[in-house]
Scaffold this active site. Sequence first.
Site, PDB file in Angstrom:
ATOM      1  N   TYR A  56       0.760  -1.280   0.148  1.00  7.01           N
ATOM      2  CA  TYR A  56       0.110   0.157   0.019  1.00  7.01           C
ATOM      3  C   TYR A  56       0.962   1.344  -0.102  1.00  7.01           C
ATOM      4  O   TYR A  56       1.419   1.497   0.944  1.00  7.01           O
ATOM      5  CB  TYR A  56      -0.824   0.061   1.269  1.00  7.01           C
ATOM      6  CG  TYR A  56      -1.814  -1.051   1.443  1.00  7.01           C
ATOM      7  CD1 TYR A  56      -2.258  -1.977   0.145  1.00  7.01           C
ATOM      8  CD2 TYR A  56      -2.177  -1.593   2.755  1.00  7.01           C
ATOM      9  CE1 TYR A  56      -3.111  -3.164   0.406  1.00  7.01           C
ATOM     10  CE2 TYR A  56      -3.110  -2.856   2.630  1.00  7.01           C
ATOM     11  CZ  TYR A  56      -3.446  -3.434   1.782  1.00  7.01           C
ATOM     12  OH  TYR A  56      -4.336  -4.344   1.686  1.00  7.01           O
ATOM     13  N   HIS A 140       0.044 -12.220   1.200  1.00 10.00           N
ATOM     14  CA  HIS A 140      -0.749 -11.223   0.472  1.00 10.00           C
ATOM     15  C   HIS A 140      -1.012 -11.607  -0.941  1.00 10.00           C
ATOM     16  O   HIS A 140       0.149 -11.562  -1.665  1.00 10.00           O
ATOM     17  CB  HIS A 140      -0.093  -9.975   0.427  1.00 10.00           C
ATOM     18  CG  HIS A 140      -0.840  -8.657   0.182  1.00 10.00           C
ATOM     19  ND1 HIS A 140      -0.450  -7.481   0.319  1.00 10.00           N
ATOM     20  CD2 HIS A 140      -2.198  -8.730  -0.117  1.00 10.00           C
ATOM     21  CE1 HIS A 140      -1.339  -6.662  -0.004  1.00 10.00           C
ATOM     22  NE2 HIS A 140      -2.636  -7.436  -0.313  1.00 10.00           N
TER      23      HIS A 140
END
Length: 355
Positions: A56, A140
């Site tokens: 992110y 992830h």
Amino acid sequence: MQRRKIHHTSVELTELGFGASVIGNLYRTTPAADATAAIDAAWDAGIRYFDTAPHYGLGLSEHRLGAALRDRPRNEYVVSSKVGRLLVPNEHPQGIDAEGFVVRDDLRRQWDFSRDGVLRSIEATLERTGLDHLDIVYLHDPDNHWQQAADEAMPTLADLRDQGIVGAIGAGMNQSAMLARFLHETAADVVMLAGRYTLLDQSALDDVMPAAQRHGKSVVAVGVFNSGLLSREWPAEGMKYDYQDAPPELVARARAIAEVCKGHGTTLPAAAIAFPTTHPSTVNITLGMRDRSQVTRNAELQRSAVPPDLWDDLRCQGLIRPDVPTTSGIQGTADRPAPDGRPAALGDGTRGASF
């Protein structure tokens, strides 16, 4: 705000979580002051679960989250981050990140689910956040890396959990089939399920949800607005569904659900947030929130009462699947046994709500 424990761990999550992808400048710049104000508002609303990732904003989300939490009592909140994408120097920067975050691309992401990659990633996250430990670590998006993720990354996380270095481990993805495999075949405690158990998509009832119940494991639901189509009281043409323009038939279905919600004295966004709690394995709903106003709105929606008979009405009208459970996870099934006899775990409008 009530907390729910990830099954077979000591980690407790507030029913609503703060997804920190958008404060990493997902799709557009979020001023630092807005990011801090959003986290402050989340704290004031009783939210104590915060989710981030190196992906992110190439670490920006982790930096901002850590800075905003730094002076708060560490034992009062839970932080999760993710592994699988190492941040390494970018030898050929073009100026702006090409993966949807408005940040300089001095770093790049490098897929790595090896033991060394996992340990390096966690160490770097702790440095960026300034935290001394992570409560939850997820793999992830290991969609194209099952073998290394299952054979190297997950056992590494299990070792860290068993040593007490992290509290719970799992995987987070936009698909449900591989998440079910993690629940069935690995030491995962929890999965972060993006967009596959919502008012418009209950496909996780075919794999993730029964796997979680069978093994007494837990689910964190994200992407509950399916990229935006469920985020407004009255869906409109041109809104997004799973990151693309919503097809007319889905817009029509969302509008039909909105009409039923109105008849029950609630709204489509409130129902979208409440819906994943219909399953007893759901322990938390995490939403991406960019500023104070979004936090305030989402917290109010999460607190609003959604009548249980809404789900019955939606079933009868064929707007949700007939096998959606009739009793919610977050709303009072703490002692319901799972099929193996153990107690069942309880319980944004963009991809960036968590993924």
